[in-house]
Write a protein that holds these residues in place. Structure first.
Motif, PDB file in Angstrom:
ATOM      1  N   ALA A 330       0.823  -1.206   0.000  1.00 21.87           N
ATOM      2  CA  ALA A 330       0.000   0.000   0.000  1.00 21.87           C
ATOM      3  C   ALA A 330       0.855   1.253   0.000  1.00 21.87           C
ATOM      4  CB  ALA A 330      -0.935  -0.015   1.216  1.00 21.87           C
ATOM      5  N   ILE A 331       1.951   1.229   0.749  1.00 17.02           N
ATOM      6  CA  ILE A 331       2.844   2.397   0.808  1.00 17.02           C
ATOM      7  C   ILE A 331       3.452   2.673  -0.558  1.00 17.02           C
ATOM      8  CG2 ILE A 331       5.055   3.195   1.734  1.00 17.02           C
ATOM      9  CD1 ILE A 331       4.241   1.831   4.397  1.00 17.02           C
ATOM     10  N   ILE A 432       2.171 -14.033 -12.579  1.00 17.90           N
ATOM     11  CA  ILE A 432       1.657 -12.790 -11.993  1.00 17.90           C
ATOM     12  C   ILE A 432       1.160 -11.923 -13.141  1.00 17.90           C
ATOM     13  CG2 ILE A 432       2.273 -10.658 -10.769  1.00 17.90           C
ATOM     14  CD1 ILE A 432       4.259 -12.282  -9.140  1.00 17.90           C
ATOM     15  N   VAL A 433      -0.019 -11.329 -12.975  1.00 20.75           N
ATOM     16  CA  VAL A 433      -0.598 -10.439 -13.980  1.00 20.75           C
ATOM     17  C   VAL A 433      -0.630  -9.030 -13.407  1.00 20.75           C
ATOM     18  CG1 VAL A 433      -2.672  -9.844 -15.269  1.00 20.75           C
ATOM     19  CG2 VAL A 433      -1.987 -12.239 -15.062  1.00 20.75           C
ATOM     20  N   ALA A 434      -0.138  -8.064 -14.191  1.00 20.99           N
ATOM     21  CA  ALA A 434      -0.148  -6.654 -13.773  1.00 20.99           C
ATOM     22  C   ALA A 434      -0.805  -5.826 -14.872  1.00 20.99           C
ATOM     23  CB  ALA A 434       1.270  -6.159 -13.506  1.00 20.99           C
ATOM     24  N   ILE A 435      -2.019  -5.350 -14.604  1.00 20.50           N
ATOM     25  CA  ILE A 435      -2.784  -4.571 -15.576  1.00 20.50           C
ATOM     26  C   ILE A 435      -2.886  -3.140 -15.057  1.00 20.50           C
ATOM     27  CG2 ILE A 435      -5.026  -4.263 -16.699  1.00 20.50           C
ATOM     28  CD1 ILE A 435      -5.356  -7.299 -16.608  1.00 20.50           C
ATOM     29  N   GLY A 436      -2.346  -2.184 -15.823  1.00 19.05           N
ATOM     30  CA  GLY A 436      -2.323  -0.796 -15.373  1.00 19.05           C
ATOM     31  C   GLY A 436      -2.994   0.181 -16.299  1.00 19.05           C
ATOM     32  N   PHE A 462      -5.103  -2.628 -11.932  1.00 16.18           N
ATOM     33  CA  PHE A 462      -5.113  -1.170 -11.743  1.00 16.18           C
ATOM     34  C   PHE A 462      -5.462  -0.414 -13.018  1.00 16.18           C
ATOM     35  CE2 PHE A 462      -2.447  -2.933  -8.464  1.00 16.18           C
ATOM     36  CZ  PHE A 462      -2.835  -2.233  -7.324  1.00 16.18           C
ATOM     37  N   PRO A 463      -6.480  -0.878 -13.792  1.00 17.48           N
ATOM     38  CA  PRO A 463      -6.876  -0.087 -14.960  1.00 17.48           C
ATOM     39  C   PRO A 463      -7.281   1.321 -14.538  1.00 17.48           C
ATOM     40  CG  PRO A 463      -7.921  -2.237 -15.006  1.00 17.48           C
ATOM     41  CD  PRO A 463      -7.289  -2.088 -13.656  1.00 17.48           C
ATOM     42  N   ALA A 498       0.509  -0.088 -11.101  1.00 16.56           N
ATOM     43  CA  ALA A 498       0.648  -1.525 -11.370  1.00 16.56           C
ATOM     44  C   ALA A 498       2.099  -1.960 -11.208  1.00 16.56           C
ATOM     45  CB  ALA A 498       0.143  -1.843 -12.781  1.00 16.56           C
ATOM     46  N   ALA A 499       3.023  -1.143 -11.736  1.00 15.92           N
ATOM     47  CA  ALA A 499       4.447  -1.466 -11.592  1.00 15.92           C
ATOM     48  C   ALA A 499       4.880  -1.387 -10.136  1.00 15.92           C
ATOM     49  CB  ALA A 499       5.281  -0.521 -12.450  1.00 15.92           C
ATOM     50  N   ALA A 500       4.355  -0.398  -9.409  1.00 14.12           N
ATOM     51  CA  ALA A 500       4.700  -0.268  -7.988  1.00 14.12           C
ATOM     52  C   ALA A 500       4.265  -1.485  -7.195  1.00 14.12           C
ATOM     53  CB  ALA A 500       4.065   0.995  -7.416  1.00 14.12           C
ATOM     54  N   ALA A 501       3.118  -2.054  -7.554  1.00 17.06           N
ATOM     55  CA  ALA A 501       2.645  -3.248  -6.871  1.00 17.06           C
ATOM     56  C   ALA A 501       3.598  -4.421  -7.099  1.00 17.06           C
ATOM     57  CB  ALA A 501       1.236  -3.598  -7.351  1.00 17.06           C
ATOM     58  N   VAL A 502       4.099  -4.549  -8.337  1.00 17.50           N
ATOM     59  CA  VAL A 502       5.085  -5.599  -8.613  1.00 17.50           C
ATOM     60  C   VAL A 502       6.360  -5.339  -7.813  1.00 17.50           C
ATOM     61  CG1 VAL A 502       6.531  -6.670 -10.382  1.00 17.50           C
ATOM     62  CG2 VAL A 502       4.168  -6.043 -10.930  1.00 17.50           C
TER      63      VAL A 502
END
Length: 514
Positions: A330-331, A432-436, A462-463, A498-502
């Motif tokens: 979250a941070i 892992i799927v990252a959707i931004g 995170f669309p 999305a990248a930050a979550a990864v």
């Protein structure tokens, strides 16, 4: 490449010239400063004029090859008092005199030159003793006196001084060939060199010629003593050319260099037809007083920036609803967007962060050829993932630009982003799927999983946007089909998040990742 907005030039050169008859470096020799607008300076000290010419021509050739325009300042007079050209060549103007000087001056590769003999030849164009004086050789030269003529200036001879010397009192007369402060030898050898260089590189000579169409290099006469030398332990000549290029770059960046160049139009006609002028002499105080750029106080240490940023987020964001494992993620999400209130809209399934880290750990902890794709809906997401934090075998995968995607999108009657997820299917299990970016990609993925597609280890949804973004993330939160997920409800999201979550899965907190 294009120069910065408002700039006339892409680089600045200042040359402290020398008429030495032998190779020489150090004090009282040739110094060349080349500076780019980014304030990167190259300082050189060639031992001979031949070396200096080669280096200047090479520099200009490199600049021309990439479409750059250079302002070159040389610290010797570009012209002689009014009437000199007519007396010597029979034609008015600077160009015939430059051609005549270049035809007479002979240079050896190790600085030997005939400047004193050339001065005597030029003196023969005048009645009695000519204007050039100061034979610095042991041998006598017919037609070149060792001392200055006392009369005839402005009568049988041209005036003793150009308009430039009447404006800048400390500047020396151009007729003097030897002795303290003499510039006559530099002018003869320098003009001969520039006459050759200008034709080879297509430079315009200021103030005789216009500045051209904005692409030609420009040569101008400078007088470094208008400025204080740059500080340091280098010889004064070196510190002077450094000060000149620094000042030219600053003036150009502030839009004031054009004013000093345009000042030629306000000078007597002889100045821009024959005599030339010193750049900055029309307003020496303005040329000298270019203000120093403001230096802002800000944190420059990357690790300190991250520490302070994360501490601020922890102090200002309400993370109480999130598990301890989810708070680092979250941070990083808040850090990516700068909005602490997004914490209230974060939704994730129980154990989602642990599932993602476990997927990465399985690959990181094995010596086999096992790999873990991180499927991204766009190149922007993939670019935001910190590559150095990824273990071997873990890598972003983007299929949006696969050649088959446009036709596939047409057949499926959907967007390219959605169709691109079809190419994930063979490797989707445990990924892992990252959707931004694209809501349609998230919707299509959920539909595929419901139809029996392999299940990823984690979906980071995170669309962003106004059509379908909020709805796609709500669908993920309500019907994840048993797949661990992290999402942000509402319209907000994007590639950076999305990248930050990864990155949160691979870096956690405490790193200096950027």
């Amino acid at each position: 490449m294009t120069r910065g907005e408002g700039r006339l030039f892409d680089g600045y050169v200042a040359v402290d010239w020398s008429a030495s008859g032998t190779p020489k470096t150090g004090p009282d020799s040739i110094w060349i400063s080349f500076r780019t607008p980014g304030d990167s300076e190259v300082l050189e000290n060639p031992g001979t004029r031949a070396e200096a010419v080669d280096r200047i021509e090479a520099l200009l050739a490199r600049a021309s090859a990439i479409g750059h325009r250079i302002l070159c300042g040389f610290d010797f007079p570009f012209g002689y008092p009014a009437g000199t050209a007519q007396a010597i060549t029979g034609e008015p103007g600077w160009a015939p005199l430059w051609r005549r000087i270049a035809a007479l001056i002979e240079e050896g590769p190790r600085n030997s030159n005939n400047r004193f003999d050339v001065a005597a030849i030029l003196n023969a164009s005048f009645p009695g003793e000519g204007p050039f004086w100061g034979n610095g050789l042991k041998r006598d030269i017919a037609g070149l006196a060792r001392t200055k003529r006392k009369d005839g200036w402005g009568e049988s001879l041209p005036p003793n001084a150009r308009h430039a010397e009447t404006r800048v009192r400390s500047a020396q007369e151009v007729w003097k060939l030897t002795g303290v402060g003499s510039v006559g030898g530099q002018a003869l050898t320098g003009i001969a060199a520039l006459e050759r260089i200008r034709h080879r590189c297509g430079a315009a000579i200021w103030p005789f010629e216009t500045l051209g169409d904005g692409t030609a290099h420009v040569f101008a006469e400078i007088y470094p003593s208008l400025l204080e030398p740059a500080p340091g332990d280098m010889p004064k000549d070196a510190r002077q050319v450094t000060a000149v290029t620094d000042r030219l770059a600053r003036l150009d960046a502030q839009g004031d260099l054009a004013r000093h160049l345009a000042a030629a139009g306000e000078m007597p006609v002889a100045v821009h037809t024959e005599e030339a002028m010193i750049l900055g002499m029309a307003d020496p105080e303005g040329f000298r007083s270019c203000p120093t750029p403001h230096v802002y106080e800000y944190e420059r240490d990357p690790a300190a920036i991250y520490r302070q940023s994360f501490a601020t987020i922890e102090a200002e964001a309400d993370l109480s609803a999130l598990s301890e494992a989810a708070r680092p993620l979250a941070i990083r999400l808040i850090h990516a967007c700068g909005m602490v209130d997004v914490a209230a809209d974060i939704r994730l399934s129980s154990g989602a962060v642990e599932a993602g880290r476990a997927a990465v750990g399985r690959v990181a902890g094995t010596a086999s050829d096992q790999t873990l794709p991180i499927f991204c809906d766009s190149e922007m997401v993939a670019r935001g993932i910190i590559a150095r934090a990824l273990p071997a075998g873990v890598s972003p995968v983007v299929t949006l630009n696969d050649p088959s995607v446009p036709d596939l999108a047409k057949r499926l009657g959907t967007t390219r982003s959605a169709a691109a997820t079809e190419l994930w299917r063979a490797r989707l299990e445990g990924s892992i799927v990252a959707i931004g970016n694209a809501p349609t990609a998230l919707f299509h993925l959920l539909e595929g999983i419901e139809r029996g597609w392999p299940r990823p280890a984690l979906i980071l949804g995170f669309p962003v946007g106004f059509v379908g973004a909020a709805e796609s993330k709500q669908a993920l939160a309500e019907r994840p089909h048993g797949v661990p997920f992290v999402t942000l409800l509402g319209r907000r999201g994007g590639s950076a998040m999305a990248a930050a979550a990864v990155n949160a899965l691979t870096l956690g907190l405490g790193g200096d990742g950027t």
